[in-house]
Motif scaffolding. Structure first.
Motif, PDB file in Angstrom:
ATOM      1  N   LEU A   2      -3.345  22.608  -2.853  1.00 38.74           N
ATOM      2  CA  LEU A   2      -3.074  22.089  -1.511  1.00 38.74           C
ATOM      3  C   LEU A   2      -4.369  21.891  -0.729  1.00 38.74           C
ATOM      4  N   MET A   3      -5.292  22.824  -0.893  1.00 42.29           N
ATOM      5  CA  MET A   3      -6.578  22.701  -0.209  1.00 42.29           C
ATOM      6  C   MET A   3      -7.356  21.483  -0.709  1.00 42.29           C
ATOM      7  N   MET A   4      -7.255  21.176  -2.001  1.00 45.26           N
ATOM      8  CA  MET A   4      -7.960  20.019  -2.554  1.00 45.26           C
ATOM      9  C   MET A   4      -7.415  18.707  -1.985  1.00 45.26           C
ATOM     10  N   VAL A   5      -6.112  18.696  -1.661  1.00 47.77           N
ATOM     11  CA  VAL A   5      -5.524  17.495  -1.049  1.00 47.77           C
ATOM     12  C   VAL A   5      -5.982  17.353   0.391  1.00 47.77           C
ATOM     13  N   ILE A   6      -6.068  18.478   1.088  1.00 44.37           N
ATOM     14  CA  ILE A   6      -6.428  18.451   2.518  1.00 44.37           C
ATOM     15  C   ILE A   6      -7.934  18.299   2.723  1.00 44.37           C
ATOM     16  N   LEU A   7      -8.727  18.685   1.717  1.00 43.44           N
ATOM     17  CA  LEU A   7     -10.182  18.748   1.872  1.00 43.44           C
ATOM     18  C   LEU A   7     -10.822  17.458   2.416  1.00 43.44           C
ATOM     19  N   PRO A   8     -10.391  16.256   1.988  1.00 44.13           N
ATOM     20  CA  PRO A   8     -11.033  15.042   2.539  1.00 44.13           C
ATOM     21  C   PRO A   8     -10.951  14.938   4.048  1.00 44.13           C
ATOM     22  N   PHE A   9      -9.948  15.567   4.674  1.00 40.91           N
ATOM     23  CA  PHE A   9      -9.835  15.501   6.134  1.00 40.91           C
ATOM     24  C   PHE A   9     -10.960  16.254   6.828  1.00 40.91           C
ATOM     25  N   LEU A  33      -3.363   8.875   1.157  1.00 42.51           N
ATOM     26  CA  LEU A  33      -2.695   9.613   0.084  1.00 42.51           C
ATOM     27  C   LEU A  33      -2.216  10.999   0.533  1.00 42.51           C
ATOM     28  N   PRO A  34      -3.010  11.780   1.271  1.00 39.73           N
ATOM     29  CA  PRO A  34      -2.506  13.095   1.713  1.00 39.73           C
ATOM     30  C   PRO A  34      -1.245  12.990   2.575  1.00 39.73           C
ATOM     31  N   PHE A  35      -1.103  11.918   3.358  1.00 43.96           N
ATOM     32  CA  PHE A  35       0.104  11.756   4.177  1.00 43.96           C
ATOM     33  C   PHE A  35       1.351  11.569   3.310  1.00 43.96           C
ATOM     34  N   MET A  36       1.167  11.088   2.079  1.00 45.64           N
ATOM     35  CA  MET A  36       2.292  10.950   1.159  1.00 45.64           C
ATOM     36  C   MET A  36       2.525  12.237   0.381  1.00 45.64           C
ATOM     37  N   VAL A  37       1.430  12.871  -0.041  1.00 43.12           N
ATOM     38  CA  VAL A  37       1.549  14.044  -0.911  1.00 43.12           C
ATOM     39  C   VAL A  37       2.136  15.237  -0.155  1.00 43.12           C
ATOM     40  N   LEU A  38       1.698  15.470   1.074  1.00 43.66           N
ATOM     41  CA  LEU A  38       2.098  16.682   1.787  1.00 43.66           C
ATOM     42  C   LEU A  38       3.604  16.769   2.046  1.00 43.66           C
ATOM     43  N   SER A  94       0.835  -1.210   0.000  1.00 42.71           N
ATOM     44  CA  SER A  94       0.000   0.000   0.000  1.00 42.71           C
ATOM     45  C   SER A  94       0.865   1.254   0.000  1.00 42.71           C
ATOM     46  N   THR A  95       1.965   1.221   0.753  1.00 46.16           N
ATOM     47  CA  THR A  95       2.867   2.372   0.782  1.00 46.16           C
ATOM     48  C   THR A  95       3.479   2.610  -0.590  1.00 46.16           C
ATOM     49  N   LEU A  96       3.886   1.529  -1.256  1.00 47.22           N
ATOM     50  CA  LEU A  96       4.456   1.667  -2.603  1.00 47.22           C
ATOM     51  C   LEU A  96       3.421   2.235  -3.573  1.00 47.22           C
ATOM     52  N   LEU A  97       2.185   1.715  -3.520  1.00 52.36           N
ATOM     53  CA  LEU A  97       1.133   2.224  -4.397  1.00 52.36           C
ATOM     54  C   LEU A  97       0.826   3.694  -4.103  1.00 52.36           C
ATOM     55  N   THR A  98       0.808   4.039  -2.828  1.00 53.81           N
ATOM     56  CA  THR A  98       0.543   5.433  -2.454  1.00 53.81           C
ATOM     57  C   THR A  98       1.647   6.349  -2.962  1.00 53.81           C
ATOM     58  N   LEU A  99       2.889   5.859  -2.932  1.00 52.59           N
ATOM     59  CA  LEU A  99       4.008   6.658  -3.463  1.00 52.59           C
ATOM     60  C   LEU A  99       3.868   6.857  -4.970  1.00 52.59           C
ATOM     61  N   LEU A 100       3.503   5.784  -5.670  1.00 50.59           N
ATOM     62  CA  LEU A 100       3.356   5.886  -7.129  1.00 50.59           C
ATOM     63  C   LEU A 100       2.226   6.838  -7.517  1.00 50.59           C
ATOM     64  N   VAL A 101       1.167   6.876  -6.720  1.00 53.31           N
ATOM     65  CA  VAL A 101       0.052   7.791  -7.008  1.00 53.31           C
ATOM     66  C   VAL A 101       0.364   9.202  -6.514  1.00 53.31           C
ATOM     67  N   GLY A 102       0.987   9.288  -5.334  1.00 55.89           N
ATOM     68  CA  GLY A 102       1.183  10.589  -4.701  1.00 55.89           C
ATOM     69  C   GLY A 102       2.302  11.420  -5.296  1.00 55.89           C
ATOM     70  N   TYR A 103       3.349  10.751  -5.822  1.00 57.92           N
ATOM     71  CA  TYR A 103       4.491  11.518  -6.329  1.00 57.92           C
ATOM     72  C   TYR A 103       4.093  12.415  -7.508  1.00 57.92           C
ATOM     73  N   PRO A 104       3.393  11.897  -8.534  1.00 61.09           N
ATOM     74  CA  PRO A 104       2.988  12.797  -9.634  1.00 61.09           C
ATOM     75  C   PRO A 104       2.114  13.954  -9.162  1.00 61.09           C
ATOM     76  N   ILE A 105       1.252  13.685  -8.165  1.00 62.11           N
ATOM     77  CA  ILE A 105       0.395  14.761  -7.652  1.00 62.11           C
ATOM     78  C   ILE A 105       1.239  15.844  -6.986  1.00 62.11           C
ATOM     79  N   ALA A 106       2.175  15.424  -6.124  1.00 66.18           N
ATOM     80  CA  ALA A 106       3.030  16.393  -5.439  1.00 66.18           C
ATOM     81  C   ALA A 106       3.916  17.136  -6.438  1.00 66.18           C
ATOM     82  N   TYR A 107       4.404  16.417  -7.447  1.00 67.35           N
ATOM     83  CA  TYR A 107       5.272  17.043  -8.455  1.00 67.35           C
ATOM     84  C   TYR A 107       4.497  18.106  -9.245  1.00 67.35           C
ATOM     85  N   ALA A 108       3.271  17.754  -9.648  1.00 60.23           N
ATOM     86  CA  ALA A 108       2.449  18.714 -10.385  1.00 60.23           C
ATOM     87  C   ALA A 108       2.117  19.931  -9.522  1.00 60.23           C
ATOM     88  N   MET A 109       1.860  19.719  -8.252  1.00 58.11           N
ATOM     89  CA  MET A 109       1.583  20.848  -7.361  1.00 58.11           C
ATOM     90  C   MET A 109       2.790  21.761  -7.226  1.00 58.11           C
TER      91      MET A 109
END
Length: 317
Positions: A136-143, A196-201, A109-124
């Motif tokens: 950034l607000m869109m990433v935090i919004l689910p919380f 996912l937000p824990f990886m992206v932030l 799950s951590t590996l999958l989260t990294l593969l999904v989260g890295y492009p998101i963080a890079y684009a941000m």
């Protein structure tokens, strides 16, 4: 005007200086003491209570465990430590299989989260500065909504007659509903979505400070974009990768809600085993032993994370 007959005109200023020095000295100590007090109250004390219960014997009573100390006339005359709860974890395949399954699910799950989260963080990080706050607000919004409600929502999406199967059937991609809910696939989807937000932030915080002119210099020297990404971007973002992986892996190991709601009864994770021992079997000593061993599993990654953080801080001065 002097407060007393013996005061000089500079006495009030001197007293203020002494008072300021005392506040600075004790204020610094107080600020340092707060996190230690937090650890003692909310980690060390509960840990000692759980450790004490793990060495007790199970009883059909309230509480459902016996006393650890033999007390006669207010004096401690002996200790009755029961280590059978720990030996049972080795002897019963259910427990060590639960540990191994949890570590496997958390790692993947951590590996999958990294593969999904890295492009998101890079684009941000590469987005225009005036749009980063919105992203950034869109990433935090689910919380802002309940974790339990968000996991429940995935039941409506993943079940046989859910939204996902309706969409795939409508597009003609599949001809019969997929069985996703109550499988390990649903558990992975739930964990990746929830953490996912824990990886992206942390990744975004690291990439946002990166000097992008290094990529331009690499391009000027003839380096291909993909090679520059592997040689420059990934090494420089390694602290964010490590932090994100630990922030996802550690809570995912002991996860209970997601495997219980999305994985069904066939999913084997240590969080579910722990819950069954506590609330179904009411074997608090054995459940406490399970929790202590789970914590020991996590201490290694936590210490490794702290050491990597300290090395990174030393390198950056």
């Amino acid at each position: 005007m002097p407060d007393t007959a013996g005061d000089t005109p500079n006495a009030p200023r001197a007293r203020r200086g002494v008072l300021r020095a005392l506040i600075e000295r004790h204020g610094r100590k107080g600020a340092i003491a707060v996190p230690y007090l937090w650890l003692v109250v909310f980690f060390l004390v509960p840990f000692l209570i759980v450790a004490k219960i793990s060495l007790s014997e199970v009883r059909i009573a309230i509480p459902p465990y016996g006393p650890l100390l033999d007390v006669v006339n207010g004096a401690v005359v002996g200790i009755r430590a029961n280590f059978n709860n720990y030996t049972a974890l080795v002897g019963d395949a259910l427990y060590w299989k639960s540990y191994l399954s949890s570590l496997e699910i958390a790692s993947l799950s951590t590996l999958l989260t990294l593969l999904v989260g890295y492009p998101i963080a890079y684009a941000m990080a590469r987005a225009p500065r005036n749009r980063r706050a919105v992203l950034l607000m869109m990433v935090i919004l689910p919380f802002w909504s309940s974790f339990l409600i968000r996991v429940y929502a995935w039941i409506g999406i993943l079940k046989d007659e859910g939204y996902l199967n309706h969409l795939l059937l409508g597009l003609g991609i599949i001809h019969q509903p997929l069985n996703i809910l109550h499988t390990y696939s649903a558990v992975y989807i739930g964990i990746v979505y929830s953490y996912l937000p824990f990886m992206v932030l942390p990744l975004y915080a690291n990439l946002e400070k990166m000097d992008w002119s290094l990529l331009e210099a690499a391009a000027d020297l003839g380096c291909a974009p993909l090679k520059a990404f592997w040689k420059i971007t990934v090494p420089l973002s390694m602290p964010g990768i490590v932090a994100g992986c630990f922030l996802v892996f550690i809570p995912a190991v002991g996860e209970f809600v997601i495997p219980d709601l999305l994985g069904g009864s066939s999913t084997l994770m240590i969080g579910k085993t722990l819950w069954v021992e506590f609330f179904n079997n009411r074997n608090w000593p054995l459940a406490s032993a399970v929790a202590i061993v789970l914590l020991l599993f996590l201490v290694g990654p936590i210490l490794l994370f702290q050491r990597l953080q300290a090395r990174h801080a030393e390198r950056n001065g």
